[in-house]
Structures are given as C-alpha cells and as structure tokens.
Design a protein around this motif. Structure first.
Motif, PDB file in Angstrom:
ATOM      1  N   GLY A 150      38.155  94.899  50.009  1.00  0.00           N
ATOM      2  CA  GLY A 150      39.282  94.566  50.868  1.00  0.00           C
ATOM      3  C   GLY A 150      39.499  93.068  50.894  1.00  0.00           C
ATOM      4  N   PHE A 151      40.690  92.675  51.305  1.00  0.00           N
ATOM      5  CA  PHE A 151      40.995  91.255  51.425  1.00  0.00           C
ATOM      6  C   PHE A 151      40.545  90.796  52.802  1.00  0.00           C
ATOM      7  CE2 PHE A 151      44.493  92.346  48.326  1.00  0.00           C
ATOM      8  CZ  PHE A 151      43.888  91.723  47.249  1.00  0.00           C
ATOM      9  N   ASN A 152      39.440  90.088  52.855  1.00  0.00           N
ATOM     10  CA  ASN A 152      38.923  89.555  54.112  1.00  0.00           C
ATOM     11  C   ASN A 152      38.418  88.140  53.874  1.00  0.00           C
ATOM     12  OD1 ASN A 152      36.132  89.740  53.147  1.00  0.00           O
ATOM     13  ND2 ASN A 152      36.400  91.946  53.379  1.00  0.00           N
ATOM     14  N   LEU A 153      37.936  87.496  54.897  1.00  0.00           N
ATOM     15  CA  LEU A 153      37.508  86.101  54.795  1.00  0.00           C
ATOM     16  C   LEU A 153      36.391  85.924  53.767  1.00  0.00           C
ATOM     17  CD1 LEU A 153      37.903  83.237  55.805  1.00  0.00           C
ATOM     18  CD2 LEU A 153      36.270  83.715  57.633  1.00  0.00           C
ATOM     19  N   LEU A 154      35.404  86.806  53.769  1.00  0.00           N
ATOM     20  CA  LEU A 154      34.299  86.689  52.821  1.00  0.00           C
ATOM     21  C   LEU A 154      34.786  86.862  51.383  1.00  0.00           C
ATOM     22  CD1 LEU A 154      31.223  86.542  52.130  1.00  0.00           C
ATOM     23  CD2 LEU A 154      31.272  89.051  52.240  1.00  0.00           C
ATOM     24  N   SER A 155      35.496  87.946  51.127  1.00  0.00           N
ATOM     25  CA  SER A 155      35.910  88.210  49.748  1.00  0.00           C
ATOM     26  C   SER A 155      36.874  87.151  49.240  1.00  0.00           C
ATOM     27  CB  SER A 155      36.525  89.610  49.618  1.00  0.00           C
ATOM     28  OG  SER A 155      37.720  89.730  50.351  1.00  0.00           O
ATOM     29  N   MET A 156      37.845  86.785  50.031  1.00  0.00           N
ATOM     30  CA  MET A 156      38.833  85.811  49.564  1.00  0.00           C
ATOM     31  C   MET A 156      38.270  84.385  49.557  1.00  0.00           C
ATOM     32  SD  MET A 156      40.985  87.864  48.560  1.00  0.00           S
ATOM     33  CE  MET A 156      41.994  86.613  47.815  1.00  0.00           C
ATOM     34  N   GLY A 157      37.389  84.082  50.496  1.00  0.00           N
ATOM     35  CA  GLY A 157      36.776  82.747  50.519  1.00  0.00           C
ATOM     36  C   GLY A 157      35.888  82.503  49.317  1.00  0.00           C
ATOM     37  N   THR A 158      35.036  83.481  48.991  1.00  0.00           N
ATOM     38  CA  THR A 158      34.168  83.299  47.827  1.00  0.00           C
ATOM     39  C   THR A 158      34.977  83.362  46.531  1.00  0.00           C
ATOM     40  OG1 THR A 158      33.549  85.648  47.903  1.00  0.00           O
ATOM     41  CG2 THR A 158      32.022  84.076  48.912  1.00  0.00           C
ATOM     42  N   TRP A 159      36.015  84.212  46.498  1.00  0.00           N
ATOM     43  CA  TRP A 159      36.884  84.261  45.317  1.00  0.00           C
ATOM     44  C   TRP A 159      37.558  82.904  45.120  1.00  0.00           C
ATOM     45  CZ3 TRP A 159      42.189  83.630  44.735  1.00  0.00           C
ATOM     46  CH2 TRP A 159      42.689  83.948  43.466  1.00  0.00           C
ATOM     47  N   LEU A 160      38.078  82.324  46.195  1.00  0.00           N
ATOM     48  CA  LEU A 160      38.753  81.033  46.114  1.00  0.00           C
ATOM     49  C   LEU A 160      37.786  79.930  45.668  1.00  0.00           C
ATOM     50  CD1 LEU A 160      41.372  79.451  46.468  1.00  0.00           C
ATOM     51  CD2 LEU A 160      40.764  79.149  48.881  1.00  0.00           C
ATOM     52  N   ALA A 161      36.563  79.948  46.164  1.00  0.00           N
ATOM     53  CA  ALA A 161      35.563  78.954  45.745  1.00  0.00           C
ATOM     54  C   ALA A 161      35.309  79.061  44.237  1.00  0.00           C
ATOM     55  CB  ALA A 161      34.263  79.143  46.522  1.00  0.00           C
ATOM     56  N   GLY A 162      35.157  80.283  43.745  1.00  0.00           N
ATOM     57  CA  GLY A 162      34.967  80.492  42.311  1.00  0.00           C
ATOM     58  C   GLY A 162      36.186  80.072  41.519  1.00  0.00           C
ATOM     59  N   LEU A 163      37.371  80.392  42.045  1.00  0.00           N
ATOM     60  CA  LEU A 163      38.628  80.030  41.382  1.00  0.00           C
ATOM     61  C   LEU A 163      38.728  78.515  41.210  1.00  0.00           C
ATOM     62  CD1 LEU A 163      41.540  81.238  40.516  1.00  0.00           C
ATOM     63  CD2 LEU A 163      42.242  80.232  42.685  1.00  0.00           C
ATOM     64  N   LEU A 164      38.440  77.775  42.259  1.00  0.00           N
ATOM     65  CA  LEU A 164      38.526  76.318  42.200  1.00  0.00           C
ATOM     66  C   LEU A 164      37.505  75.739  41.223  1.00  0.00           C
ATOM     67  CD1 LEU A 164      39.144  75.533  45.982  1.00  0.00           C
ATOM     68  CD2 LEU A 164      40.816  75.462  44.112  1.00  0.00           C
ATOM     69  N   ALA A 165      36.287  76.257  41.250  1.00  0.00           N
ATOM     70  CA  ALA A 165      35.256  75.776  40.326  1.00  0.00           C
ATOM     71  C   ALA A 165      35.639  76.089  38.880  1.00  0.00           C
ATOM     72  CB  ALA A 165      33.905  76.407  40.667  1.00  0.00           C
ATOM     73  N   GLY A 166      36.036  77.324  38.614  1.00  0.00           N
ATOM     74  CA  GLY A 166      36.434  77.711  37.263  1.00  0.00           C
ATOM     75  C   GLY A 166      37.655  76.946  36.790  1.00  0.00           C
ATOM     76  N   GLY A 167      38.608  76.760  37.690  1.00  0.00           N
ATOM     77  CA  GLY A 167      39.816  76.016  37.335  1.00  0.00           C
ATOM     78  C   GLY A 167      39.509  74.577  36.962  1.00  0.00           C
ATOM     79  N   ALA A 168      38.627  73.937  37.710  1.00  0.00           N
ATOM     80  CA  ALA A 168      38.262  72.545  37.412  1.00  0.00           C
ATOM     81  C   ALA A 168      37.551  72.451  36.063  1.00  0.00           C
ATOM     82  CB  ALA A 168      37.375  71.989  38.526  1.00  0.00           C
ATOM     83  N   ILE A 169      36.651  73.387  35.800  1.00  0.00           N
ATOM     84  CA  ILE A 169      35.934  73.388  34.519  1.00  0.00           C
ATOM     85  C   ILE A 169      36.918  73.575  33.370  1.00  0.00           C
ATOM     86  CG2 ILE A 169      34.320  74.716  33.086  1.00  0.00           C
ATOM     87  CD1 ILE A 169      32.815  75.347  35.777  1.00  0.00           C
ATOM     88  N   SER A 170      37.751  74.586  33.482  1.00  0.00           N
ATOM     89  CA  SER A 170      38.689  74.914  32.415  1.00  0.00           C
ATOM     90  C   SER A 170      39.698  73.795  32.193  1.00  0.00           C
ATOM     91  CB  SER A 170      39.396  76.222  32.751  1.00  0.00           C
ATOM     92  OG  SER A 170      40.199  76.622  31.689  1.00  0.00           O
TER      93      SER A 170
END
Length: 172
Positions: A58-78
């Motif tokens: 489900g879309f909740n603070l935990l799932s979306m927060g950790t997804w966003l953290a990964g997104l930002l890290a992956g985006g910066a690397i790429s």
C-alpha cells in the motif's frame, strides 16, 4: 517447490519477462532513439514498481518514504554516470544516440526478479506484508532501481534541452 512456483506463475508474467529481455538485448547495441522511445522503459519500470508497492504494502509513509530515498540515491548515481561518451544528443534528428550496454538488461532483470521473488515470498508467507523491515527493504530496492532509470532519463533530457537551446542560439 520450485516447480510449483513456476507452474503457478501467470502467463502474463512470462510475457513481461520476454518483453524486458527483448528490450535489454536491444539496449546492448548502439542505437538512435527518439525522445519518446527513450522514456518507455523508465516509465514501464516505474509502473511495475508502483504496482508492486501498491499491491503488496500500500501507499503509506514507510513504503513511499523508503521508495523515495532509494529513488533519490539511484537518480543521483545514474545522473553522474551519463556523459558524452555513452550518450550523444542529436537535436537535428530529435533523437538521442546511446552506446550499447548490458546495464539496462541487468537493471530490468533486477527489477523483474525482485518483484517476482517478493510475490512468491508473499504467496508463501502473507505475514511478510506487515513486516516493517521487509517492506522497507523492498520499497528501497524498487526506489533505487527506478532512480537508476529515471536519473539517466532526466540527465539525457537535460542534455537534450541544453543542446537544442545551443543550436537555437546559433541559428538566431
């Protein structure tokens, strides 16, 4: 047990795997792509990721927060890995030239396998849906994978815009 897992996998899952493998093989060769085509795989991967998160946690603070953290890290690397050696902007053709790489195949397979394994694990043990550590790890992985695709896409689009603006200034 492995045989039962494979037998109970819906046919559409194998169709997605075949599509991703096909796209991965294409990405291994040098090619010119339109801006529209450049966006297809990152957006497909984003949709698979969002569908995986919504359907599993489900879309909740935990799932979306950790997804966003990964997104930002992956985006910066790429973003930092895209350069003139592996991408060339062709504004006169409204296209982008990509040097062939197996990186896209590896990334697509990582996303597919993560999503597949999570589905199998949840089917075997439904309690994993509510385990915070499991949810955080999976959402972080999805975010990281998406960030790697989207970071490259955003970097290429930025390079394209800069190049197109430079061409317009020269013509003016």
């Amino acid at each position: 047990m492995l045989q039962q897992i494979i037998i109970h996998t819906p046919l559409w899952v194998w169709a997605i795997l075949a599509f991703l493998m096909y796209r991965g093989f294409i990405a291994s060769r040098d090619r010119e792509l339109s801006l529209k085509t450049v966006s297809v795989i990152p957006l497909v991967m984003l949709a698979l990721s969002m569908q995986g998160i919504a359907g599993t946690f489900g879309f909740n603070l935990l799932s979306m927060g950790t997804w966003l953290a990964g997104l930002l890290a992956g985006g910066a690397i790429s973003w930092s890995l895209v350069n003139d050696r592996n991408v060339r902007i062709l504004p006169e053709k409204s296209a982008v030239f990509y040097r062939g790489s197996w990186g896209a195949m590896a990334l697509m397979m990582a996303i597919f396998l993560t999503k597949y394994c999570v589905g199998v694990m949840i089917a075997i043990n439904g309690q994993l849906r509510s385990e915070t550590g499991f949810a955080a790890a999976v959402c972080l992985a999805y975010g990281l994978f998406n960030g790697l695709f989207l970071g490259k896409l955003l970097r290429v689009l930025t390079m394209y815009k800069q190049q197109a603006d430079a061409v317009l200034q020269v013509q003016a």
